[in-house]
Design a protein around this motif. Sequence first.
Motif, mmCIF file in Angstrom:
data_model
loop_
_atom_site.group_PDB
_atom_site.id
_atom_site.type_symbol
_atom_site.label_atom_id
_atom_site.label_comp_id
_atom_site.label_asym_id
_atom_site.label_seq_id
_atom_site.Cartn_x
_atom_site.Cartn_y
_atom_site.Cartn_z
ATOM 1 N N GLU A 189 0.814 -1.288 0.188
ATOM 2 C CA GLU A 189 0.030 0.078 0.040
ATOM 3 C C GLU A 189 0.875 1.299 -0.061
ATOM 4 O O GLU A 189 1.749 1.231 0.679
ATOM 5 N N GLY A 190 0.313 2.195 -0.644
ATOM 6 C CA GLY A 190 0.989 3.518 -0.481
ATOM 7 C C GLY A 190 0.560 4.236 0.629
ATOM 8 O O GLY A 190 -0.392 4.164 1.374
ATOM 9 N N VAL A 191 1.632 4.787 1.264
ATOM 10 C CA VAL A 191 1.742 5.459 2.765
ATOM 11 C C VAL A 191 2.307 6.699 2.695
ATOM 12 O O VAL A 191 3.444 6.631 2.476
ATOM 13 N N ILE B 246 6.152 2.787 -0.429
ATOM 14 C CA ILE B 246 5.175 1.642 -0.365
ATOM 15 C C ILE B 246 5.761 0.677 0.780
ATOM 16 O O ILE B 246 6.830 0.215 1.014
ATOM 17 N N ALA B 247 4.682 0.322 1.408
ATOM 18 C CA ALA B 247 4.687 -0.597 2.765
ATOM 19 C C ALA B 247 5.105 -1.921 2.246
ATOM 20 O O ALA B 247 4.618 -2.565 1.466
ATOM 21 N N THR C 272 12.032 4.931 -3.365
ATOM 22 C CA THR C 272 12.202 4.809 -4.816
ATOM 23 C C THR C 272 12.271 3.438 -5.523
ATOM 24 O O THR C 272 11.869 2.268 -4.703
ATOM 25 N N GLY C 273 12.073 3.413 -6.814
ATOM 26 C CA GLY C 273 11.713 2.368 -7.317
ATOM 27 C C GLY C 273 10.383 2.496 -8.371
ATOM 28 O O GLY C 273 9.913 3.680 -8.378
#
Length: 114
Positions: A24-26, A34-35, A50-51
Amino acid sequence: MKNHIQKGDVITVPAPAGGTVSGEGVIVGNIFGIAAYAAAVGEPVELATTGVYQLPKATAAVLTVGARVAWDNTAKNINVPGTGRFPVGIATEAAGNGITSVAVRLDGVGTVAA
């Protein structure tokens, strides 16, 4: 180096209100990531900052390759930059109306737009 803590492309922070779900985006303060795994509120969680990640996209948003994108924390998806949205990076693929996800290269920095 005695003062090195960690590389920075993955950082460990306390999970925000509501906790996290893996992938999930956090947003934590002025950090978006991203968790890496699920975590309850306040537990340590690793965030990739990053990524390139495939993220849910606002259905009506139309994005071109190279377009700046932002995270809508209320809807939990990628959208065009705008008020209350957190800039997160650049779309690495085109995603038109009706498409539900988009590949995004994370910048590792951002601030919520006023």
